[in-house]
Scaffold this motif. Sequence first.
Motif, short mmCIF file in Angstrom:
data_model
loop_
_atom_site.label_atom_id
_atom_site.label_comp_id
_atom_site.label_asym_id
_atom_site.label_seq_id
_atom_site.Cartn_x
_atom_site.Cartn_y
_atom_site.Cartn_z
N TRP A 271 0.85 -1.18 -0.06
CA TRP A 271 -0.05 -0.27 0.11
C TRP A 271 0.87 1.20 -0.01
O TRP A 271 1.74 1.40 0.86
N PHE A 273 1.59 5.38 -0.42
CA PHE A 273 1.27 6.79 -0.04
C PHE A 273 2.26 7.77 -0.67
O PHE A 273 3.22 7.68 -0.01
N ARG A 290 -3.04 -0.67 -2.95
CA ARG A 290 -3.63 0.63 -2.80
C ARG A 290 -2.66 1.59 -3.21
O ARG A 290 -1.34 1.35 -2.78
N ALA A 292 -2.45 5.93 -2.91
CA ALA A 292 -3.00 7.22 -2.59
C ALA A 292 -1.97 8.38 -2.48
O ALA A 292 -0.81 7.83 -2.09
N SER A 298 -8.67 11.23 1.75
CA SER A 298 -8.57 9.67 1.37
C SER A 298 -7.46 9.01 1.61
O SER A 298 -7.56 7.74 2.13
N MET A 299 -6.38 9.66 1.81
CA MET A 299 -5.20 8.94 2.81
C MET A 299 -5.32 8.50 4.15
O MET A 299 -5.16 7.34 4.65
N VAL A 302 -7.77 5.48 3.69
CA VAL A 302 -7.08 4.08 3.53
C VAL A 302 -6.19 3.70 4.71
O VAL A 302 -5.97 2.40 4.99
N GLU A 305 -8.29 2.26 6.96
CA GLU A 305 -8.80 0.81 6.57
C GLU A 305 -8.00 -0.26 6.71
O GLU A 305 -7.98 -1.37 7.29
N ALA A 306 -6.67 0.08 6.86
CA ALA A 306 -5.37 -0.85 7.17
C ALA A 306 -5.59 -1.23 8.72
O ALA A 306 -5.05 -2.16 9.14
#
Length: 472
Positions: A271, A273, A290, A292, A298-299, A302, A305-306
């Motif tokens: 993922w 960033f 993912r 971002a 939005s970051m 995410v 979500e992690a």
Amino acid sequence: MPLINVIPGEKIPVAPMNVRLPAWRIPGWLLVVWWLLRGLIRLTVLAVRYWWISGPTGFVWWVWASYGWPTLLAVVLGIATGCAAWWRWHPASWLQFGWYPVLARWRRLWVYRRGWASVMATCGLATAFAGDRYVPLLLSVRCDRYGDRVTVRMLPGQIPDDWGRAAERLAYAFRLREGRALSTSRPDRVVLHFRRRDPLAGTVAPLPVPQVPDFTSLTLGVREDGDPYALRLAGTHVLIAGATNSGKGSVIWSLIRSLAAGVRSGLVELWAFDPKGGMELAAGAPLFARFAYDDPDSMAGVLEEAVKRMRLRAARLRGVSRQHTPTVDDPLLVIVVDELAALTAYLTDRKVRDRIREALGLLLSQGRAVGVHVVAALQDPRKDVLPFRDLFPTRIALRMTEPEQADMVLGDGARDRGAVCDQIPEATPGVGFVVLDGVREPVRVRFSYLTDQHINDLAHTYRRHTDEQEQA
């Protein structure tokens, strides 16, 4: 009357030494004899101590005196031919057992031994007590391709950090490039590592991609002794700190390259960033599950979500296992953040910044055991910029702008132990210092450099398995 029988007319022979020595001269003669004996003993001790000089010298003199100079010339040419053949057929053993031992003895005598006492005094490592002068003892010198390792017995009251603070002055005193002090298994000794050549001067080419990544040993670059540097990702988080153009991208892409085969097989999930609009990591987008890069909100989503995924995995492993084992169905999750300070310190939206900080704090404090690892890079390692800096067990310090920043990243006293990050030249991006397990002093490393073409080829060859299925 003589005390011997003498035949009349026979001539009495005169003794070869017929000297009458007055009693007052006897002490002087004894002093001369004692001085000669002492000189002979010292000469014998020196001959035994420097046998590598006295032995060949005596052999040359004996051959010349016994057989003449033609024989001596033939012997010398034969030895030179044998050494040349050894070097030609097996250069590694020749350097290890032939050349380097001779070079070490020569440098010990003519470079270090000759001015040892004066250098120790001027560098503040010698002392005086009750009218006597005490100097650290030079024990041995070992040479290799890149430098010298000088083993010293410290004076009582000294510690390796004292020598670490004086290492740079010692290097200049012996007319060498760089010096560092390394501790040993014996508490009374220290090893001074003086560098004659820099093994990290050249760019390190991209390393081969392992077919199955070993999360306990991911090869990312080359150490200062010429050996490969392997990063342990399992059970840790990685912090990469360095100034602009110091080579943080080299570390990130070297790590991604070492995991690329796992990404393709589904064993690893990346993922990414990139708060800088995707400028650094966009080329590897096919490798990321993912990605971002545009919106801080939005970051934050995410990252949250992690955190949810981490908690679900922890609940599943609770009572079953204390350590996550990556599989295709339950892969290792690696979160890569290119510029961490842009998410934790420079955001103007306080609510979003607090969400990101909370999510990162949870991932850093709870993610290692369940196979969630954070790899973050930043330029400014100050505490107000990165409040959870201590939650990164593995830290890599590249070129810094201020001397004290090395201690901020690697720990107190790191710079005194050799991590001179502020002295890394700008012309050598990717060079930095890391702390290895079981090693007290930081180790100098250069990470491999991947060009844009290398990154594009990597992303095309090792793209995620699900992407290939969708294209098919």
